[in-house]
Design a protein around this motif. Sequence first.
Motif, PDB file in Angstrom:
ATOM      1  N   ALA A  10       0.804  -1.277  -0.027  1.00 51.01           N
ATOM      2  CA  ALA A  10       0.062  -0.021   0.081  1.00 51.01           C
ATOM      3  C   ALA A  10       1.110   1.295  -0.028  1.00 51.01           C
ATOM      4  O   ALA A  10       0.577   2.271  -0.553  1.00 51.01           O
ATOM      5  N   GLY A  11       1.987   1.213   0.775  1.00 55.14           N
ATOM      6  CA  GLY A  11       2.814   2.261   0.892  1.00 55.14           C
ATOM      7  C   GLY A  11       3.434   2.813  -0.349  1.00 55.14           C
ATOM      8  O   GLY A  11       3.644   3.804  -0.807  1.00 55.14           O
ATOM      9  N   THR A  12       3.895   1.651  -1.176  1.00 52.44           N
ATOM     10  CA  THR A  12       4.638   1.656  -2.389  1.00 52.44           C
ATOM     11  C   THR A  12       3.537   2.249  -3.380  1.00 52.44           C
ATOM     12  O   THR A  12       3.822   2.946  -4.313  1.00 52.44           O
ATOM     13  N   ALA A  13       2.323   1.655  -3.443  1.00 52.69           N
ATOM     14  CA  ALA A  13       1.278   2.175  -4.528  1.00 52.69           C
ATOM     15  C   ALA A  13       0.981   3.553  -4.247  1.00 52.69           C
ATOM     16  O   ALA A  13       0.761   4.375  -5.198  1.00 52.69           O
ATOM     17  N   MET A  14       0.900   3.899  -2.887  1.00 52.26           N
ATOM     18  CA  MET A  14       0.568   5.545  -2.796  1.00 52.26           C
ATOM     19  C   MET A  14       1.672   6.343  -3.368  1.00 52.26           C
ATOM     20  O   MET A  14       1.473   7.575  -3.707  1.00 52.26           O
ATOM     21  N   VAL A  15       3.143   5.953  -2.937  1.00 47.76           N
ATOM     22  CA  VAL A  15       3.975   6.676  -3.753  1.00 47.76           C
ATOM     23  C   VAL A  15       4.049   6.881  -5.121  1.00 47.76           C
ATOM     24  O   VAL A  15       4.124   7.727  -6.003  1.00 47.76           O
ATOM     25  N   ILE A  17       1.603   6.178  -7.229  1.00 50.02           N
ATOM     26  CA  ILE A  17       0.205   6.676  -7.757  1.00 50.02           C
ATOM     27  C   ILE A  17       0.384   8.588  -7.167  1.00 50.02           C
ATOM     28  O   ILE A  17      -0.124   9.259  -8.440  1.00 50.02           O
ATOM     29  N   GLY A  18       0.908   8.807  -6.398  1.00 57.58           N
ATOM     30  CA  GLY A  18       0.835  10.180  -5.870  1.00 57.58           C
ATOM     31  C   GLY A  18       1.959  10.759  -6.962  1.00 57.58           C
ATOM     32  O   GLY A  18       1.963  12.192  -7.145  1.00 57.58           O
ATOM     33  N   LEU A  68      -0.073  12.174  -1.159  1.00 57.91           N
ATOM     34  CA  LEU A  68      -0.098  10.793  -1.181  1.00 57.91           C
ATOM     35  C   LEU A  68       1.492  10.315  -0.725  1.00 57.91           C
ATOM     36  O   LEU A  68       1.714   9.154  -0.592  1.00 57.91           O
ATOM     37  N   ALA A  71       2.333  10.405   2.656  1.00 52.52           N
ATOM     38  CA  ALA A  71       1.639   9.283   3.408  1.00 52.52           C
ATOM     39  C   ALA A  71       2.412   7.891   3.038  1.00 52.52           C
ATOM     40  O   ALA A  71       2.463   7.193   4.086  1.00 52.52           O
ATOM     41  N   GLY A  72       2.636   7.771   1.960  1.00 54.62           N
ATOM     42  CA  GLY A  72       3.026   6.392   1.544  1.00 54.62           C
ATOM     43  C   GLY A  72       4.659   6.299   2.072  1.00 54.62           C
ATOM     44  O   GLY A  72       4.879   4.975   2.672  1.00 54.62           O
TER      45      GLY A  72
END
Length: 88
Positions: A10-15, A17-18, A68, A71-72
């Motif tokens: 999830a953290g990687t996806a947030m980075v 996507i951000g 994002l 947060a990521g």
Amino acid sequence: MKRMRTARIAGTAMVVIGAAIPVAIFAVTAGTSLPYQDPTPAMLAQQAREIAQANRMLAAGATVGAVLIVAGVAVLVAVGRQRHMEES
């Protein structure tokens, strides 16, 4: 263990996507600032409105993207700390 893996994903996806949001918005709105050849005043006024809207969209996208990313990164740091504590 499974929860940490999910959080890392999830953290990687947030980075990712951000970072992708402002790039995608720029790609969609990049053509609005290209000048017309021999434009009428109405065309110039419409282009000015479109450029202003594109700038607002890019600013909003950059803000959301930055939130994002932060947060990521925070999630990834927390997962790394938790993993380090479990290994110790």
